[in-house]
Design a protein around this motif. Sequence first.
Motif, PDB file in Angstrom:
ATOM      1  N   GLY A  27      41.105  57.558  47.174  1.00  0.00           N
ATOM      2  CA  GLY A  27      40.505  56.432  46.478  1.00  0.00           C
ATOM      3  C   GLY A  27      41.546  55.869  45.529  1.00  0.00           C
ATOM      4  N   ARG A  28      41.194  54.820  44.818  1.00  0.00           N
ATOM      5  CA  ARG A  28      42.139  54.256  43.858  1.00  0.00           C
ATOM      6  C   ARG A  28      41.421  53.867  42.578  1.00  0.00           C
ATOM      7  N   VAL A  29      42.161  53.879  41.494  1.00  0.00           N
ATOM      8  CA  VAL A  29      41.654  53.217  40.296  1.00  0.00           C
ATOM      9  C   VAL A  29      42.479  51.969  40.075  1.00  0.00           C
ATOM     10  N   GLU A  30      41.816  50.959  39.570  1.00  0.00           N
ATOM     11  CA  GLU A  30      42.540  49.761  39.111  1.00  0.00           C
ATOM     12  C   GLU A  30      42.917  50.088  37.668  1.00  0.00           C
ATOM     13  N   PHE A  31      44.208  50.302  37.398  1.00  0.00           N
ATOM     14  CA  PHE A  31      44.651  50.683  36.054  1.00  0.00           C
ATOM     15  C   PHE A  31      44.511  49.467  35.133  1.00  0.00           C
ATOM     16  N   ASN A  34      42.417  42.839  36.458  1.00  0.00           N
ATOM     17  CA  ASN A  34      41.061  42.678  36.977  1.00  0.00           C
ATOM     18  C   ASN A  34      40.864  41.297  37.611  1.00  0.00           C
ATOM     19  N   HIS A  35      40.654  41.296  38.928  1.00  0.00           N
ATOM     20  CA  HIS A  35      40.484  40.077  39.724  1.00  0.00           C
ATOM     21  C   HIS A  35      41.735  39.190  39.713  1.00  0.00           C
ATOM     22  N   THR A  36      42.874  39.772  39.337  1.00  0.00           N
ATOM     23  CA  THR A  36      44.113  38.990  39.374  1.00  0.00           C
ATOM     24  C   THR A  36      44.685  38.907  40.786  1.00  0.00           C
ATOM     25  N   ASP A  37      44.327  39.876  41.655  1.00  0.00           N
ATOM     26  CA  ASP A  37      45.043  39.967  42.940  1.00  0.00           C
ATOM     27  C   ASP A  37      44.888  38.712  43.796  1.00  0.00           C
ATOM     28  N   TYR A  38      43.651  38.237  43.982  1.00  0.00           N
ATOM     29  CA  TYR A  38      43.479  37.061  44.853  1.00  0.00           C
ATOM     30  C   TYR A  38      43.803  35.753  44.120  1.00  0.00           C
ATOM     31  N   CYS A 171      38.322  40.007  49.425  1.00  0.00           N
ATOM     32  CA  CYS A 171      39.079  40.762  48.414  1.00  0.00           C
ATOM     33  C   CYS A 171      40.557  40.415  48.492  1.00  0.00           C
ATOM     34  N   GLY A 172      41.295  40.753  47.435  1.00  0.00           N
ATOM     35  CA  GLY A 172      42.752  40.637  47.435  1.00  0.00           C
ATOM     36  C   GLY A 172      43.369  41.905  47.995  1.00  0.00           C
ATOM     37  N   VAL A 173      44.644  42.141  47.620  1.00  0.00           N
ATOM     38  CA  VAL A 173      45.386  43.236  48.249  1.00  0.00           C
ATOM     39  C   VAL A 173      45.396  44.514  47.383  1.00  0.00           C
ATOM     40  N   LEU A 174      44.740  44.465  46.215  1.00  0.00           N
ATOM     41  CA  LEU A 174      44.794  45.607  45.300  1.00  0.00           C
ATOM     42  C   LEU A 174      44.417  46.946  45.951  1.00  0.00           C
ATOM     43  N   ASP A 175      43.232  46.990  46.560  1.00  0.00           N
ATOM     44  CA  ASP A 175      42.713  48.283  47.022  1.00  0.00           C
ATOM     45  C   ASP A 175      43.574  48.857  48.140  1.00  0.00           C
ATOM     46  N   GLN A 176      43.756  48.048  49.197  1.00  0.00           N
ATOM     47  CA  GLN A 176      44.503  48.545  50.356  1.00  0.00           C
ATOM     48  C   GLN A 176      45.968  48.770  50.001  1.00  0.00           C
ATOM     49  N   MET A 223      28.261  38.389  44.200  1.00  0.00           N
ATOM     50  CA  MET A 223      28.812  38.083  42.877  1.00  0.00           C
ATOM     51  C   MET A 223      30.339  38.024  42.960  1.00  0.00           C
ATOM     52  N   TYR A 224      30.911  38.938  43.746  1.00  0.00           N
ATOM     53  CA  TYR A 224      32.369  38.942  43.910  1.00  0.00           C
ATOM     54  C   TYR A 224      32.814  37.617  44.535  1.00  0.00           C
ATOM     55  N   ALA A 225      32.116  37.213  45.604  1.00  0.00           N
ATOM     56  CA  ALA A 225      32.467  35.967  46.291  1.00  0.00           C
ATOM     57  C   ALA A 225      32.296  34.774  45.347  1.00  0.00           C
ATOM     58  N   GLY A 333      37.942  48.013  38.939  1.00  0.00           N
ATOM     59  CA  GLY A 333      37.478  47.463  40.204  1.00  0.00           C
ATOM     60  C   GLY A 333      36.710  46.170  40.017  1.00  0.00           C
ATOM     61  N   GLY A 334      35.883  45.868  40.997  1.00  0.00           N
ATOM     62  CA  GLY A 334      35.216  44.565  41.034  1.00  0.00           C
ATOM     63  C   GLY A 334      34.273  44.305  39.873  1.00  0.00           C
ATOM     64  N   GLY A 335      33.638  45.370  39.351  1.00  0.00           N
ATOM     65  CA  GLY A 335      32.685  45.202  38.252  1.00  0.00           C
ATOM     66  C   GLY A 335      31.261  45.057  38.768  1.00  0.00           C
TER      67      GLY A 335
HETATM   68  C1  GLA Z   1      37.694  44.790  44.189  1.00  0.00           C
HETATM   69  C2  GLA Z   1      38.512  44.055  45.252  1.00  0.00           C
HETATM   70  C3  GLA Z   1      39.980  43.923  44.821  1.00  0.00           C
HETATM   71  C4  GLA Z   1      40.092  43.321  43.429  1.00  0.00           C
HETATM   72  C5  GLA Z   1      39.145  44.042  42.453  1.00  0.00           C
HETATM   73  C6  GLA Z   1      39.087  43.383  41.114  1.00  0.00           C
HETATM   74  O1  GLA Z   1      38.140  46.108  44.080  1.00  0.00           O
HETATM   75  O2  GLA Z   1      38.420  44.718  46.479  1.00  0.00           O
HETATM   76  O3  GLA Z   1      40.693  43.150  45.762  1.00  0.00           O
HETATM   77  O4  GLA Z   1      39.850  41.941  43.466  1.00  0.00           O
HETATM   78  O5  GLA Z   1      37.818  44.123  42.951  1.00  0.00           O
HETATM   79  O6  GLA Z   1      40.333  43.379  40.503  1.00  0.00           O
END
Ligand code: GLA
Length: 384
Positions: A27-31, A34-38, A171-176, A223-225, A333-335
């Motif tokens: 798994g990952r944490v977003e350090f 927030n929502h900057t990736d896309y 989503c953006g590229v953060l997670d993958q 909500m994310y969309a 993460g997404g919140g």
């Molecule tokens: C989710 C998405 C990511 C990123 C975060 C918020 O984890 O999958 O791409 O946008 O939310 O930073």
Amino acid sequence: MTQATRIASHFQQFFGRPPTVIARAPGRVEFIGNHTDYNGGSVLGAGIDRHVWVAVSRGLPGQFRFCSDQQSEVQSLPAGTSVKQTGALSWLNYPLGVWLGLEKFGLPQPADFDLLVYSDLPAGAGLSSSAALELATGLAFLKLAGAETISPQTLAELGRHAENNFVGVPCGVLDQGTIAFARRDHLVHIDCSGPVFSATPMPAGLRLWVFNSLTKHALIDGMYAQRHAECQQAAQALGVNLLATLTPAEFHARRAALPEVLAKRAEHIIEEHARVGKVVCALAAGNSAEVGSLLTASHRSSQHLFGNSTPELDFLVDRLTAIPGVLGARLTGGGFGGAVLALTGTEFNDAAAQAVARAYTEKFGRAPGILPLQVADGAQLLTS
Ligand code: GLA
């Protein structure tokens, strides 16, 4: 018994023979970020020592068969199906999306397969169990189809393609990206305008904890969309393709031209992108206190400007940041639910974490999940 042996034995029980390949992704944490990736900004993420394992073998002709440690039954679908699954079968969309994506990337696909998923990563906590499943599946399918090794960047793109185009989350590229490039004791820095990936050492003596609020907004994907669309509208109104191409000074000079909601969303993204840069500098300078306060500032921005926090997450951040051993805390993460990440010194311990949990339970009537975390390596094959 190793985890791989345990998984092989589960696989044998379900499918009557051992798996050919086992892959594992953290798994990952977003350090921070927030929502900057896309929005073309930067993020820092980290792989964590909670994983999704995928075991596969070639299966029955014309069939894709799936099972997991959560289910007692094998699900079977016609091989090659591109029908999106719903309800209890929705999780099949991750491996299906990856299988379909292989062709788009010019990569070989196994014609049929048996697949077992095993996980110790809580789902719905904002720790990217879906991206971990995508990347472990990608590695396992490619090995099964006899492919050469794949670069972490292509693996990340394959997983994101599945998520964007089949699962349907923009989503953006953060997670993958984080899960593909994760490295023990390092943070993954992603300049998402490239994307360009690099590793930043995690200073010694810092600890990561996750407090899972165990709440998840029912409309989380919607909500994310919606936030994604608001960012695009704000960028368009400001005459740029991506919000993070504006500096805070350029933005503030033009803020008044935007409707208030869009102005708040854009301010969050542009300031958050700048904060990621400040965290990188503070890490390099060994200034952990500054790193921590930037993390907390990120949360306040999510709470007040981006509108993706919840009362539960805010409560956890308020409680945690009042404790001297906690350097900073923020939603990860997404919140709209999910978890809070706390950055602490070594003096913050289980007893302190339990005190936060008790206060949370008193207020919300249920206990949060607590995970002390190690920063772990990225997606990998466990069998050769
Ligand atoms: C989710 C998405 C990511 C990123 C975060 C918020 O984890 O999958 O791409 O946008 O939310 O930073």
